[in-house]
Design an enzyme around this catalytic site. Structure first.
Site, short mmCIF file in Angstrom:
data_model
loop_
_atom_site.label_atom_id
_atom_site.label_comp_id
_atom_site.label_asym_id
_atom_site.label_seq_id
_atom_site.Cartn_x
_atom_site.Cartn_y
_atom_site.Cartn_z
N LEU A 1 10.95 14.58 30.14
CA LEU A 1 10.27 13.32 30.45
C LEU A 1 10.74 12.28 29.45
O LEU A 1 10.94 12.58 28.27
CB LEU A 1 8.75 13.48 30.34
CG LEU A 1 8.08 14.64 31.10
CD1 LEU A 1 6.57 14.58 30.89
CD2 LEU A 1 8.44 14.60 32.56
N HIS A 2 10.89 11.06 29.90
CA HIS A 2 11.19 9.97 28.98
C HIS A 2 10.85 8.64 29.62
O HIS A 2 10.56 8.57 30.82
CB HIS A 2 12.66 9.99 28.52
CG HIS A 2 13.66 9.86 29.63
ND1 HIS A 2 13.81 8.72 30.38
CD2 HIS A 2 14.59 10.73 30.11
CE1 HIS A 2 14.77 8.87 31.25
NE2 HIS A 2 15.26 10.09 31.12
N GLN A 3 10.90 7.59 28.86
CA GLN A 3 10.61 6.27 29.36
C GLN A 3 11.70 5.83 30.34
O GLN A 3 12.86 6.18 30.17
CB GLN A 3 10.55 5.26 28.21
CG GLN A 3 9.43 5.48 27.23
CD GLN A 3 9.40 4.39 26.17
OE1 GLN A 3 9.97 3.33 26.34
NE2 GLN A 3 8.72 4.66 25.07
#
Length: 207
Positions: A127-129
């Site tokens: 997950l990441h921005q």
């Protein structure tokens, strides 16, 4: 070392125009089994092919559909399209991760309830921005930056709802790349069950 093999323009055109018989046979078998594969970068081509298969299978019957995904992520709106169509159609969809389920791939993965999220043992999650190229005149840069912030907030809410975490926790954890193995993904609420075989899946879903 990563090697990339490319077809020249004429070869690629011919390959696209004349599908090989083994490929057609495999696609037919997968369709008959109500299996849909999502592999590689998520883009408009993958979104179109995936949603076509999902809608066609939904038109055939209400029997469950198994979606297998291995993806590093890609275009957010293409991921949104697949995510929304999975929620839109009537048949129950089960998602099985393999390899890695990252970024827009993770967005697709959480389109179903946690009890229908599976993965094989060696799967990793990321997950990441959201990010994107920003350019142009100052006013356009400001608009693009605002849109990325809106997208970021939407992701935080979607993943919070899907995992049971708070949006604030999702925001903090995804300030940088947030990798999870299978045990961590289960504890975090992304993953429902790790399976090893078709028999494992059948035993859980009652097939």
């Amino acid at each position: 070392m990563n090697l990339e093999f490319r077809l020249d323009d004429e070869d690629e055109k011919e390959a696209n125009e004349k599908p090989q018989e083994p490929t057609r046979y495999i696609e037919e078998k997968l369709f008959q089994k109500r299996h849909v594969l999502i592999t590689g970068q998520i883009n408009d081509r993958i979104a179109k092919a995936t949603t076509e298969r999902l809608l066609a299978l939904a038109a055939m019957s209400d029997d469950p559909i198994n979606v297998f995904i291995s993806s590093p992520g890609g275009h957010v709106e293409s991921g949104d399209m697949i995510h929304d169509i999975i929620r839109f159609i009537k048949p129950e969809v089960r998602i099985i991760g393999s390899g890695w389920v990252a970024s827009a791939g993770a967005l697709i993965f959480i389109s179903v309830p946690k009890e229908r999220r599976f993965c094989l043992p060696n799967t990793r999650f990321l997950l990441h921005q959201p990010s994107g190229g920003i350019g142009g005149v100052t006013a356009d840069v400001q608009i693009q930056a605002k849109q990325i912030e809106i997208m970021k907030r939407r992701f935080e809410i979607l993943f919070a709802e899907a995992t049971g975490q708070t949006p604030e926790r999702i925001a903090e954890d995804t300030r940088r790349d947030f990798w999870l193995g299978t045990a961590e993904a289960q504890e975090y609420g992304i993953l429902g069950t790790v399976i090893r075989t078709q028999a494992d899946l059948d035993a859980i879903v009652g097939s």
